[in-house]
Design an enzyme around this catalytic site. Structure first.
Site, mmCIF file in Angstrom:
data_model
loop_
_atom_site.group_PDB
_atom_site.id
_atom_site.type_symbol
_atom_site.label_atom_id
_atom_site.label_comp_id
_atom_site.label_asym_id
_atom_site.label_seq_id
_atom_site.Cartn_x
_atom_site.Cartn_y
_atom_site.Cartn_z
ATOM 1 N N SER A 7 -47.916 -27.183 -24.699
ATOM 2 C CA SER A 7 -49.212 -27.816 -24.487
ATOM 3 C C SER A 7 -49.261 -28.514 -23.125
ATOM 4 O O SER A 7 -49.092 -27.861 -22.086
ATOM 5 C CB SER A 7 -49.471 -28.779 -25.646
ATOM 6 O OG SER A 7 -50.718 -29.418 -25.555
ATOM 7 N N ASP A 64 -55.615 -20.489 -31.134
ATOM 8 C CA ASP A 64 -55.190 -21.752 -30.532
ATOM 9 C C ASP A 64 -56.413 -22.491 -30.011
ATOM 10 O O ASP A 64 -57.089 -22.028 -29.103
ATOM 11 C CB ASP A 64 -54.209 -21.460 -29.401
ATOM 12 C CG ASP A 64 -53.458 -22.681 -28.923
ATOM 13 O OD1 ASP A 64 -54.089 -23.753 -28.815
ATOM 14 O OD2 ASP A 64 -52.253 -22.578 -28.650
ATOM 15 N N HIS A 67 -52.096 -23.995 -32.299
ATOM 16 C CA HIS A 67 -51.459 -24.781 -31.241
ATOM 17 C C HIS A 67 -50.224 -25.535 -31.741
ATOM 18 O O HIS A 67 -49.201 -25.600 -31.047
ATOM 19 C CB HIS A 67 -52.476 -25.772 -30.679
ATOM 20 C CG HIS A 67 -52.078 -26.391 -29.382
ATOM 21 N ND1 HIS A 67 -52.048 -25.690 -28.192
ATOM 22 C CD2 HIS A 67 -51.691 -27.654 -29.069
ATOM 23 C CE1 HIS A 67 -51.662 -26.486 -27.215
ATOM 24 N NE2 HIS A 67 -51.438 -27.686 -27.715
#
Length: 430
Positions: free
Chosen positions: A194, A366, A399
């Site tokens: 991320s 995601d 995610h």
């Protein structure tokens, strides 16, 4: 103390009460009306009382692994904490030089991300058992890096005046240099998730000398371009003139979203999810994949996340949604931009500068790293290694599945370990 926004909110699922944030179009005016009746600026921090509250190093020791803690101070005065697993549970007596790997967490997270699952599922443990010297960083402003040489995080004196620009310029390079200093190594491998990928890619604008010390970087859910982001951050980015008002709901300085805002976002984006998920801003912003979530892990996750961030960091992504660029944060005036970025003004980050060898891992469901944006990122990265571009073969891979998915070891960590070994056996920089 770990600030945990939103635990006062009861879970909002399908069937949320009518008349409050009914649709994304009318939600801004509805929450403005609610806010005028109850003008609170941030959520009250409430810590659940359970047995999931061990800090990272103690969690590591509790399952039989060695743990060490270090601190390092950045050039601009932030005191960061690093956690280390120097070896695995059963390979500590081996007389061998252990290759070093540095793990950097993402948005609203911490070093705990990598070791909250069981040793057979947590990447930190898996790497240690595979023979690596494992280091886990913590960005400024999170639970473990909430300190400064003179700013006070509990006062409005400048501590929270940062975004991932400063993480790219200071935090990642400073931590990597500390790791190399302590270990005596001259190089390491990098794993980012991320925002750990965002700042890593941007770091090449500032510190090519540090980038040259990375044998291979693994980008889990790479976030650079974000125009197609599905997260509620996209909705916030579209509020335009209302954004100044929204700032008070997000929290001035520290990201402490008001209960009204969490309630509204949960009404709009959380539907039919597991009890408790919609009380946590991390899941609201990043999404949730129920088949991949180990429900027994939720208590630990909810205690350790969100781990802290600045409001400007969230708004940095929102600005990029509007601009469609991978660029620095606009602080709103020439004076402020000069103070934060220097005379050159707001930087544009060129992915062509990212000459570190890369392995990329991405999913198709995601919320933060939408497939369209990831493909744009991939197309502009010059050095993805042959055979190291991995689209996760699981349709709803989300995610947070890169960290806590039940099958993360199968879909992500197995190819990651294979890629790591390949680039230790040969120098992929050549």
């Amino acid at each position: 103390m770990l600030i945990l926004a939103g635990f006062l909110l009861s879970c909002v699922v399908a069937g949320s009460r009518a008349g409050f944030c009914d649709t994304r179009d009318v939600a801004p005016q509805q929450i403005l009306s609610a806010y005028s009746r109850n003008p609170v600026s941030s959520a009250v921090s409430v810590r659940p009382r359970d047995n999931h509250n061990l800090p990272t190093d103690e969690m590591i020791r509790s399952v039989g692994y060695p743990a060490e803690t270090y601190t390092v101070t950045t050039e601009d005065g932030y005191i960061l904490t690093l956690h280390r697993i120097p070896h695995g549970k059963s390979n500590g007596n081996e007389n061998t030089i252990r290759p070093v790997v540095f793990l950097q967490h993402g948005l609203l997270c911490s070093s705990a991300d990598w070791i909250m699952p069981t040793p057979s599922k947590g990447l930190g443990y898996i790497l240690a058992d595979a023979g690596y010297d494992v280091w886990m960083g913590n960005y400024r402003g999170n639970t473990y890096s909430r300190n400064h040489t003179f700013f006070d995080p509990d006062k409005s004196d400048g501590f929270w005046d940062f975004t991932w620009d400063q993480m790219a310029k200071y935090d990642i390079p400073t931590q990597i240099e500390k790791v190399l200093e302590v270990t005596g190594h001259t190089e390491l491998q990098y794993v980012g998730h991320s925002m750990g990928t965002t700042a890593f890619m941007a770091m090449h604008h500032y510190r090519t000398d540090v980038a040259q010390k990375i044998r291979l970087a693994h980008l889990l859910s790479p976030v650079a371009y974000v125009k197609h982001m599905q997260s509620p951050i996209h909705w916030i980015a579209g509020l335009g003139p209302l954004l100044d008002t929204i700032m008070s709901w997000l929290g001035f300085g520290e990201f402490l979203p008001s209960n009204l805002l969490i309630d509204c976002l949960a009404s709009l984006f959380c539907h039919g999810l597991t009890e408790g998920i919609c009380t946590n801003i991390l899941f609201i912003l990043c999404g949730y994949d129920q088949p991949q979530m180990n429900s027994t892990l939720l208590g630990t996750i909810m205690h350790h996340t969100p781990a802290g961030a600045s409001t400007n960091t969230i708004l940095h992504y929102a600005q990029e949604i509007v601009s469609g660029e991978f660029e620095g944060y606009d602080w709103g005036s020439a004076k402020e931009n000069n103070m934060h970025h220097g005379a050159g003004g707001i930087p544009t980050y060129s992915l062509g500068d990212v000459t570190t060898p890369l392995a990329v891992y991405y999913g198709d469901n995601d919320w933060l790293a939408a497939a369209e944006d990831v493909l744009q990122t991939i197309a502009r990265l010059p050095k993805i290694m042959p055979g190291m571009l991995h689209e996760i073969q699981y349709p709803t891979w989300n995610h947070l599945d890169f960290l806590w998915g039940i099958d993360a070891d199968k879909y992500v960590y197995e190819p990651l370990l294979k890629n790591m070994e390949e680039c230790w056996n040969k120098d992929c920089r050549m």
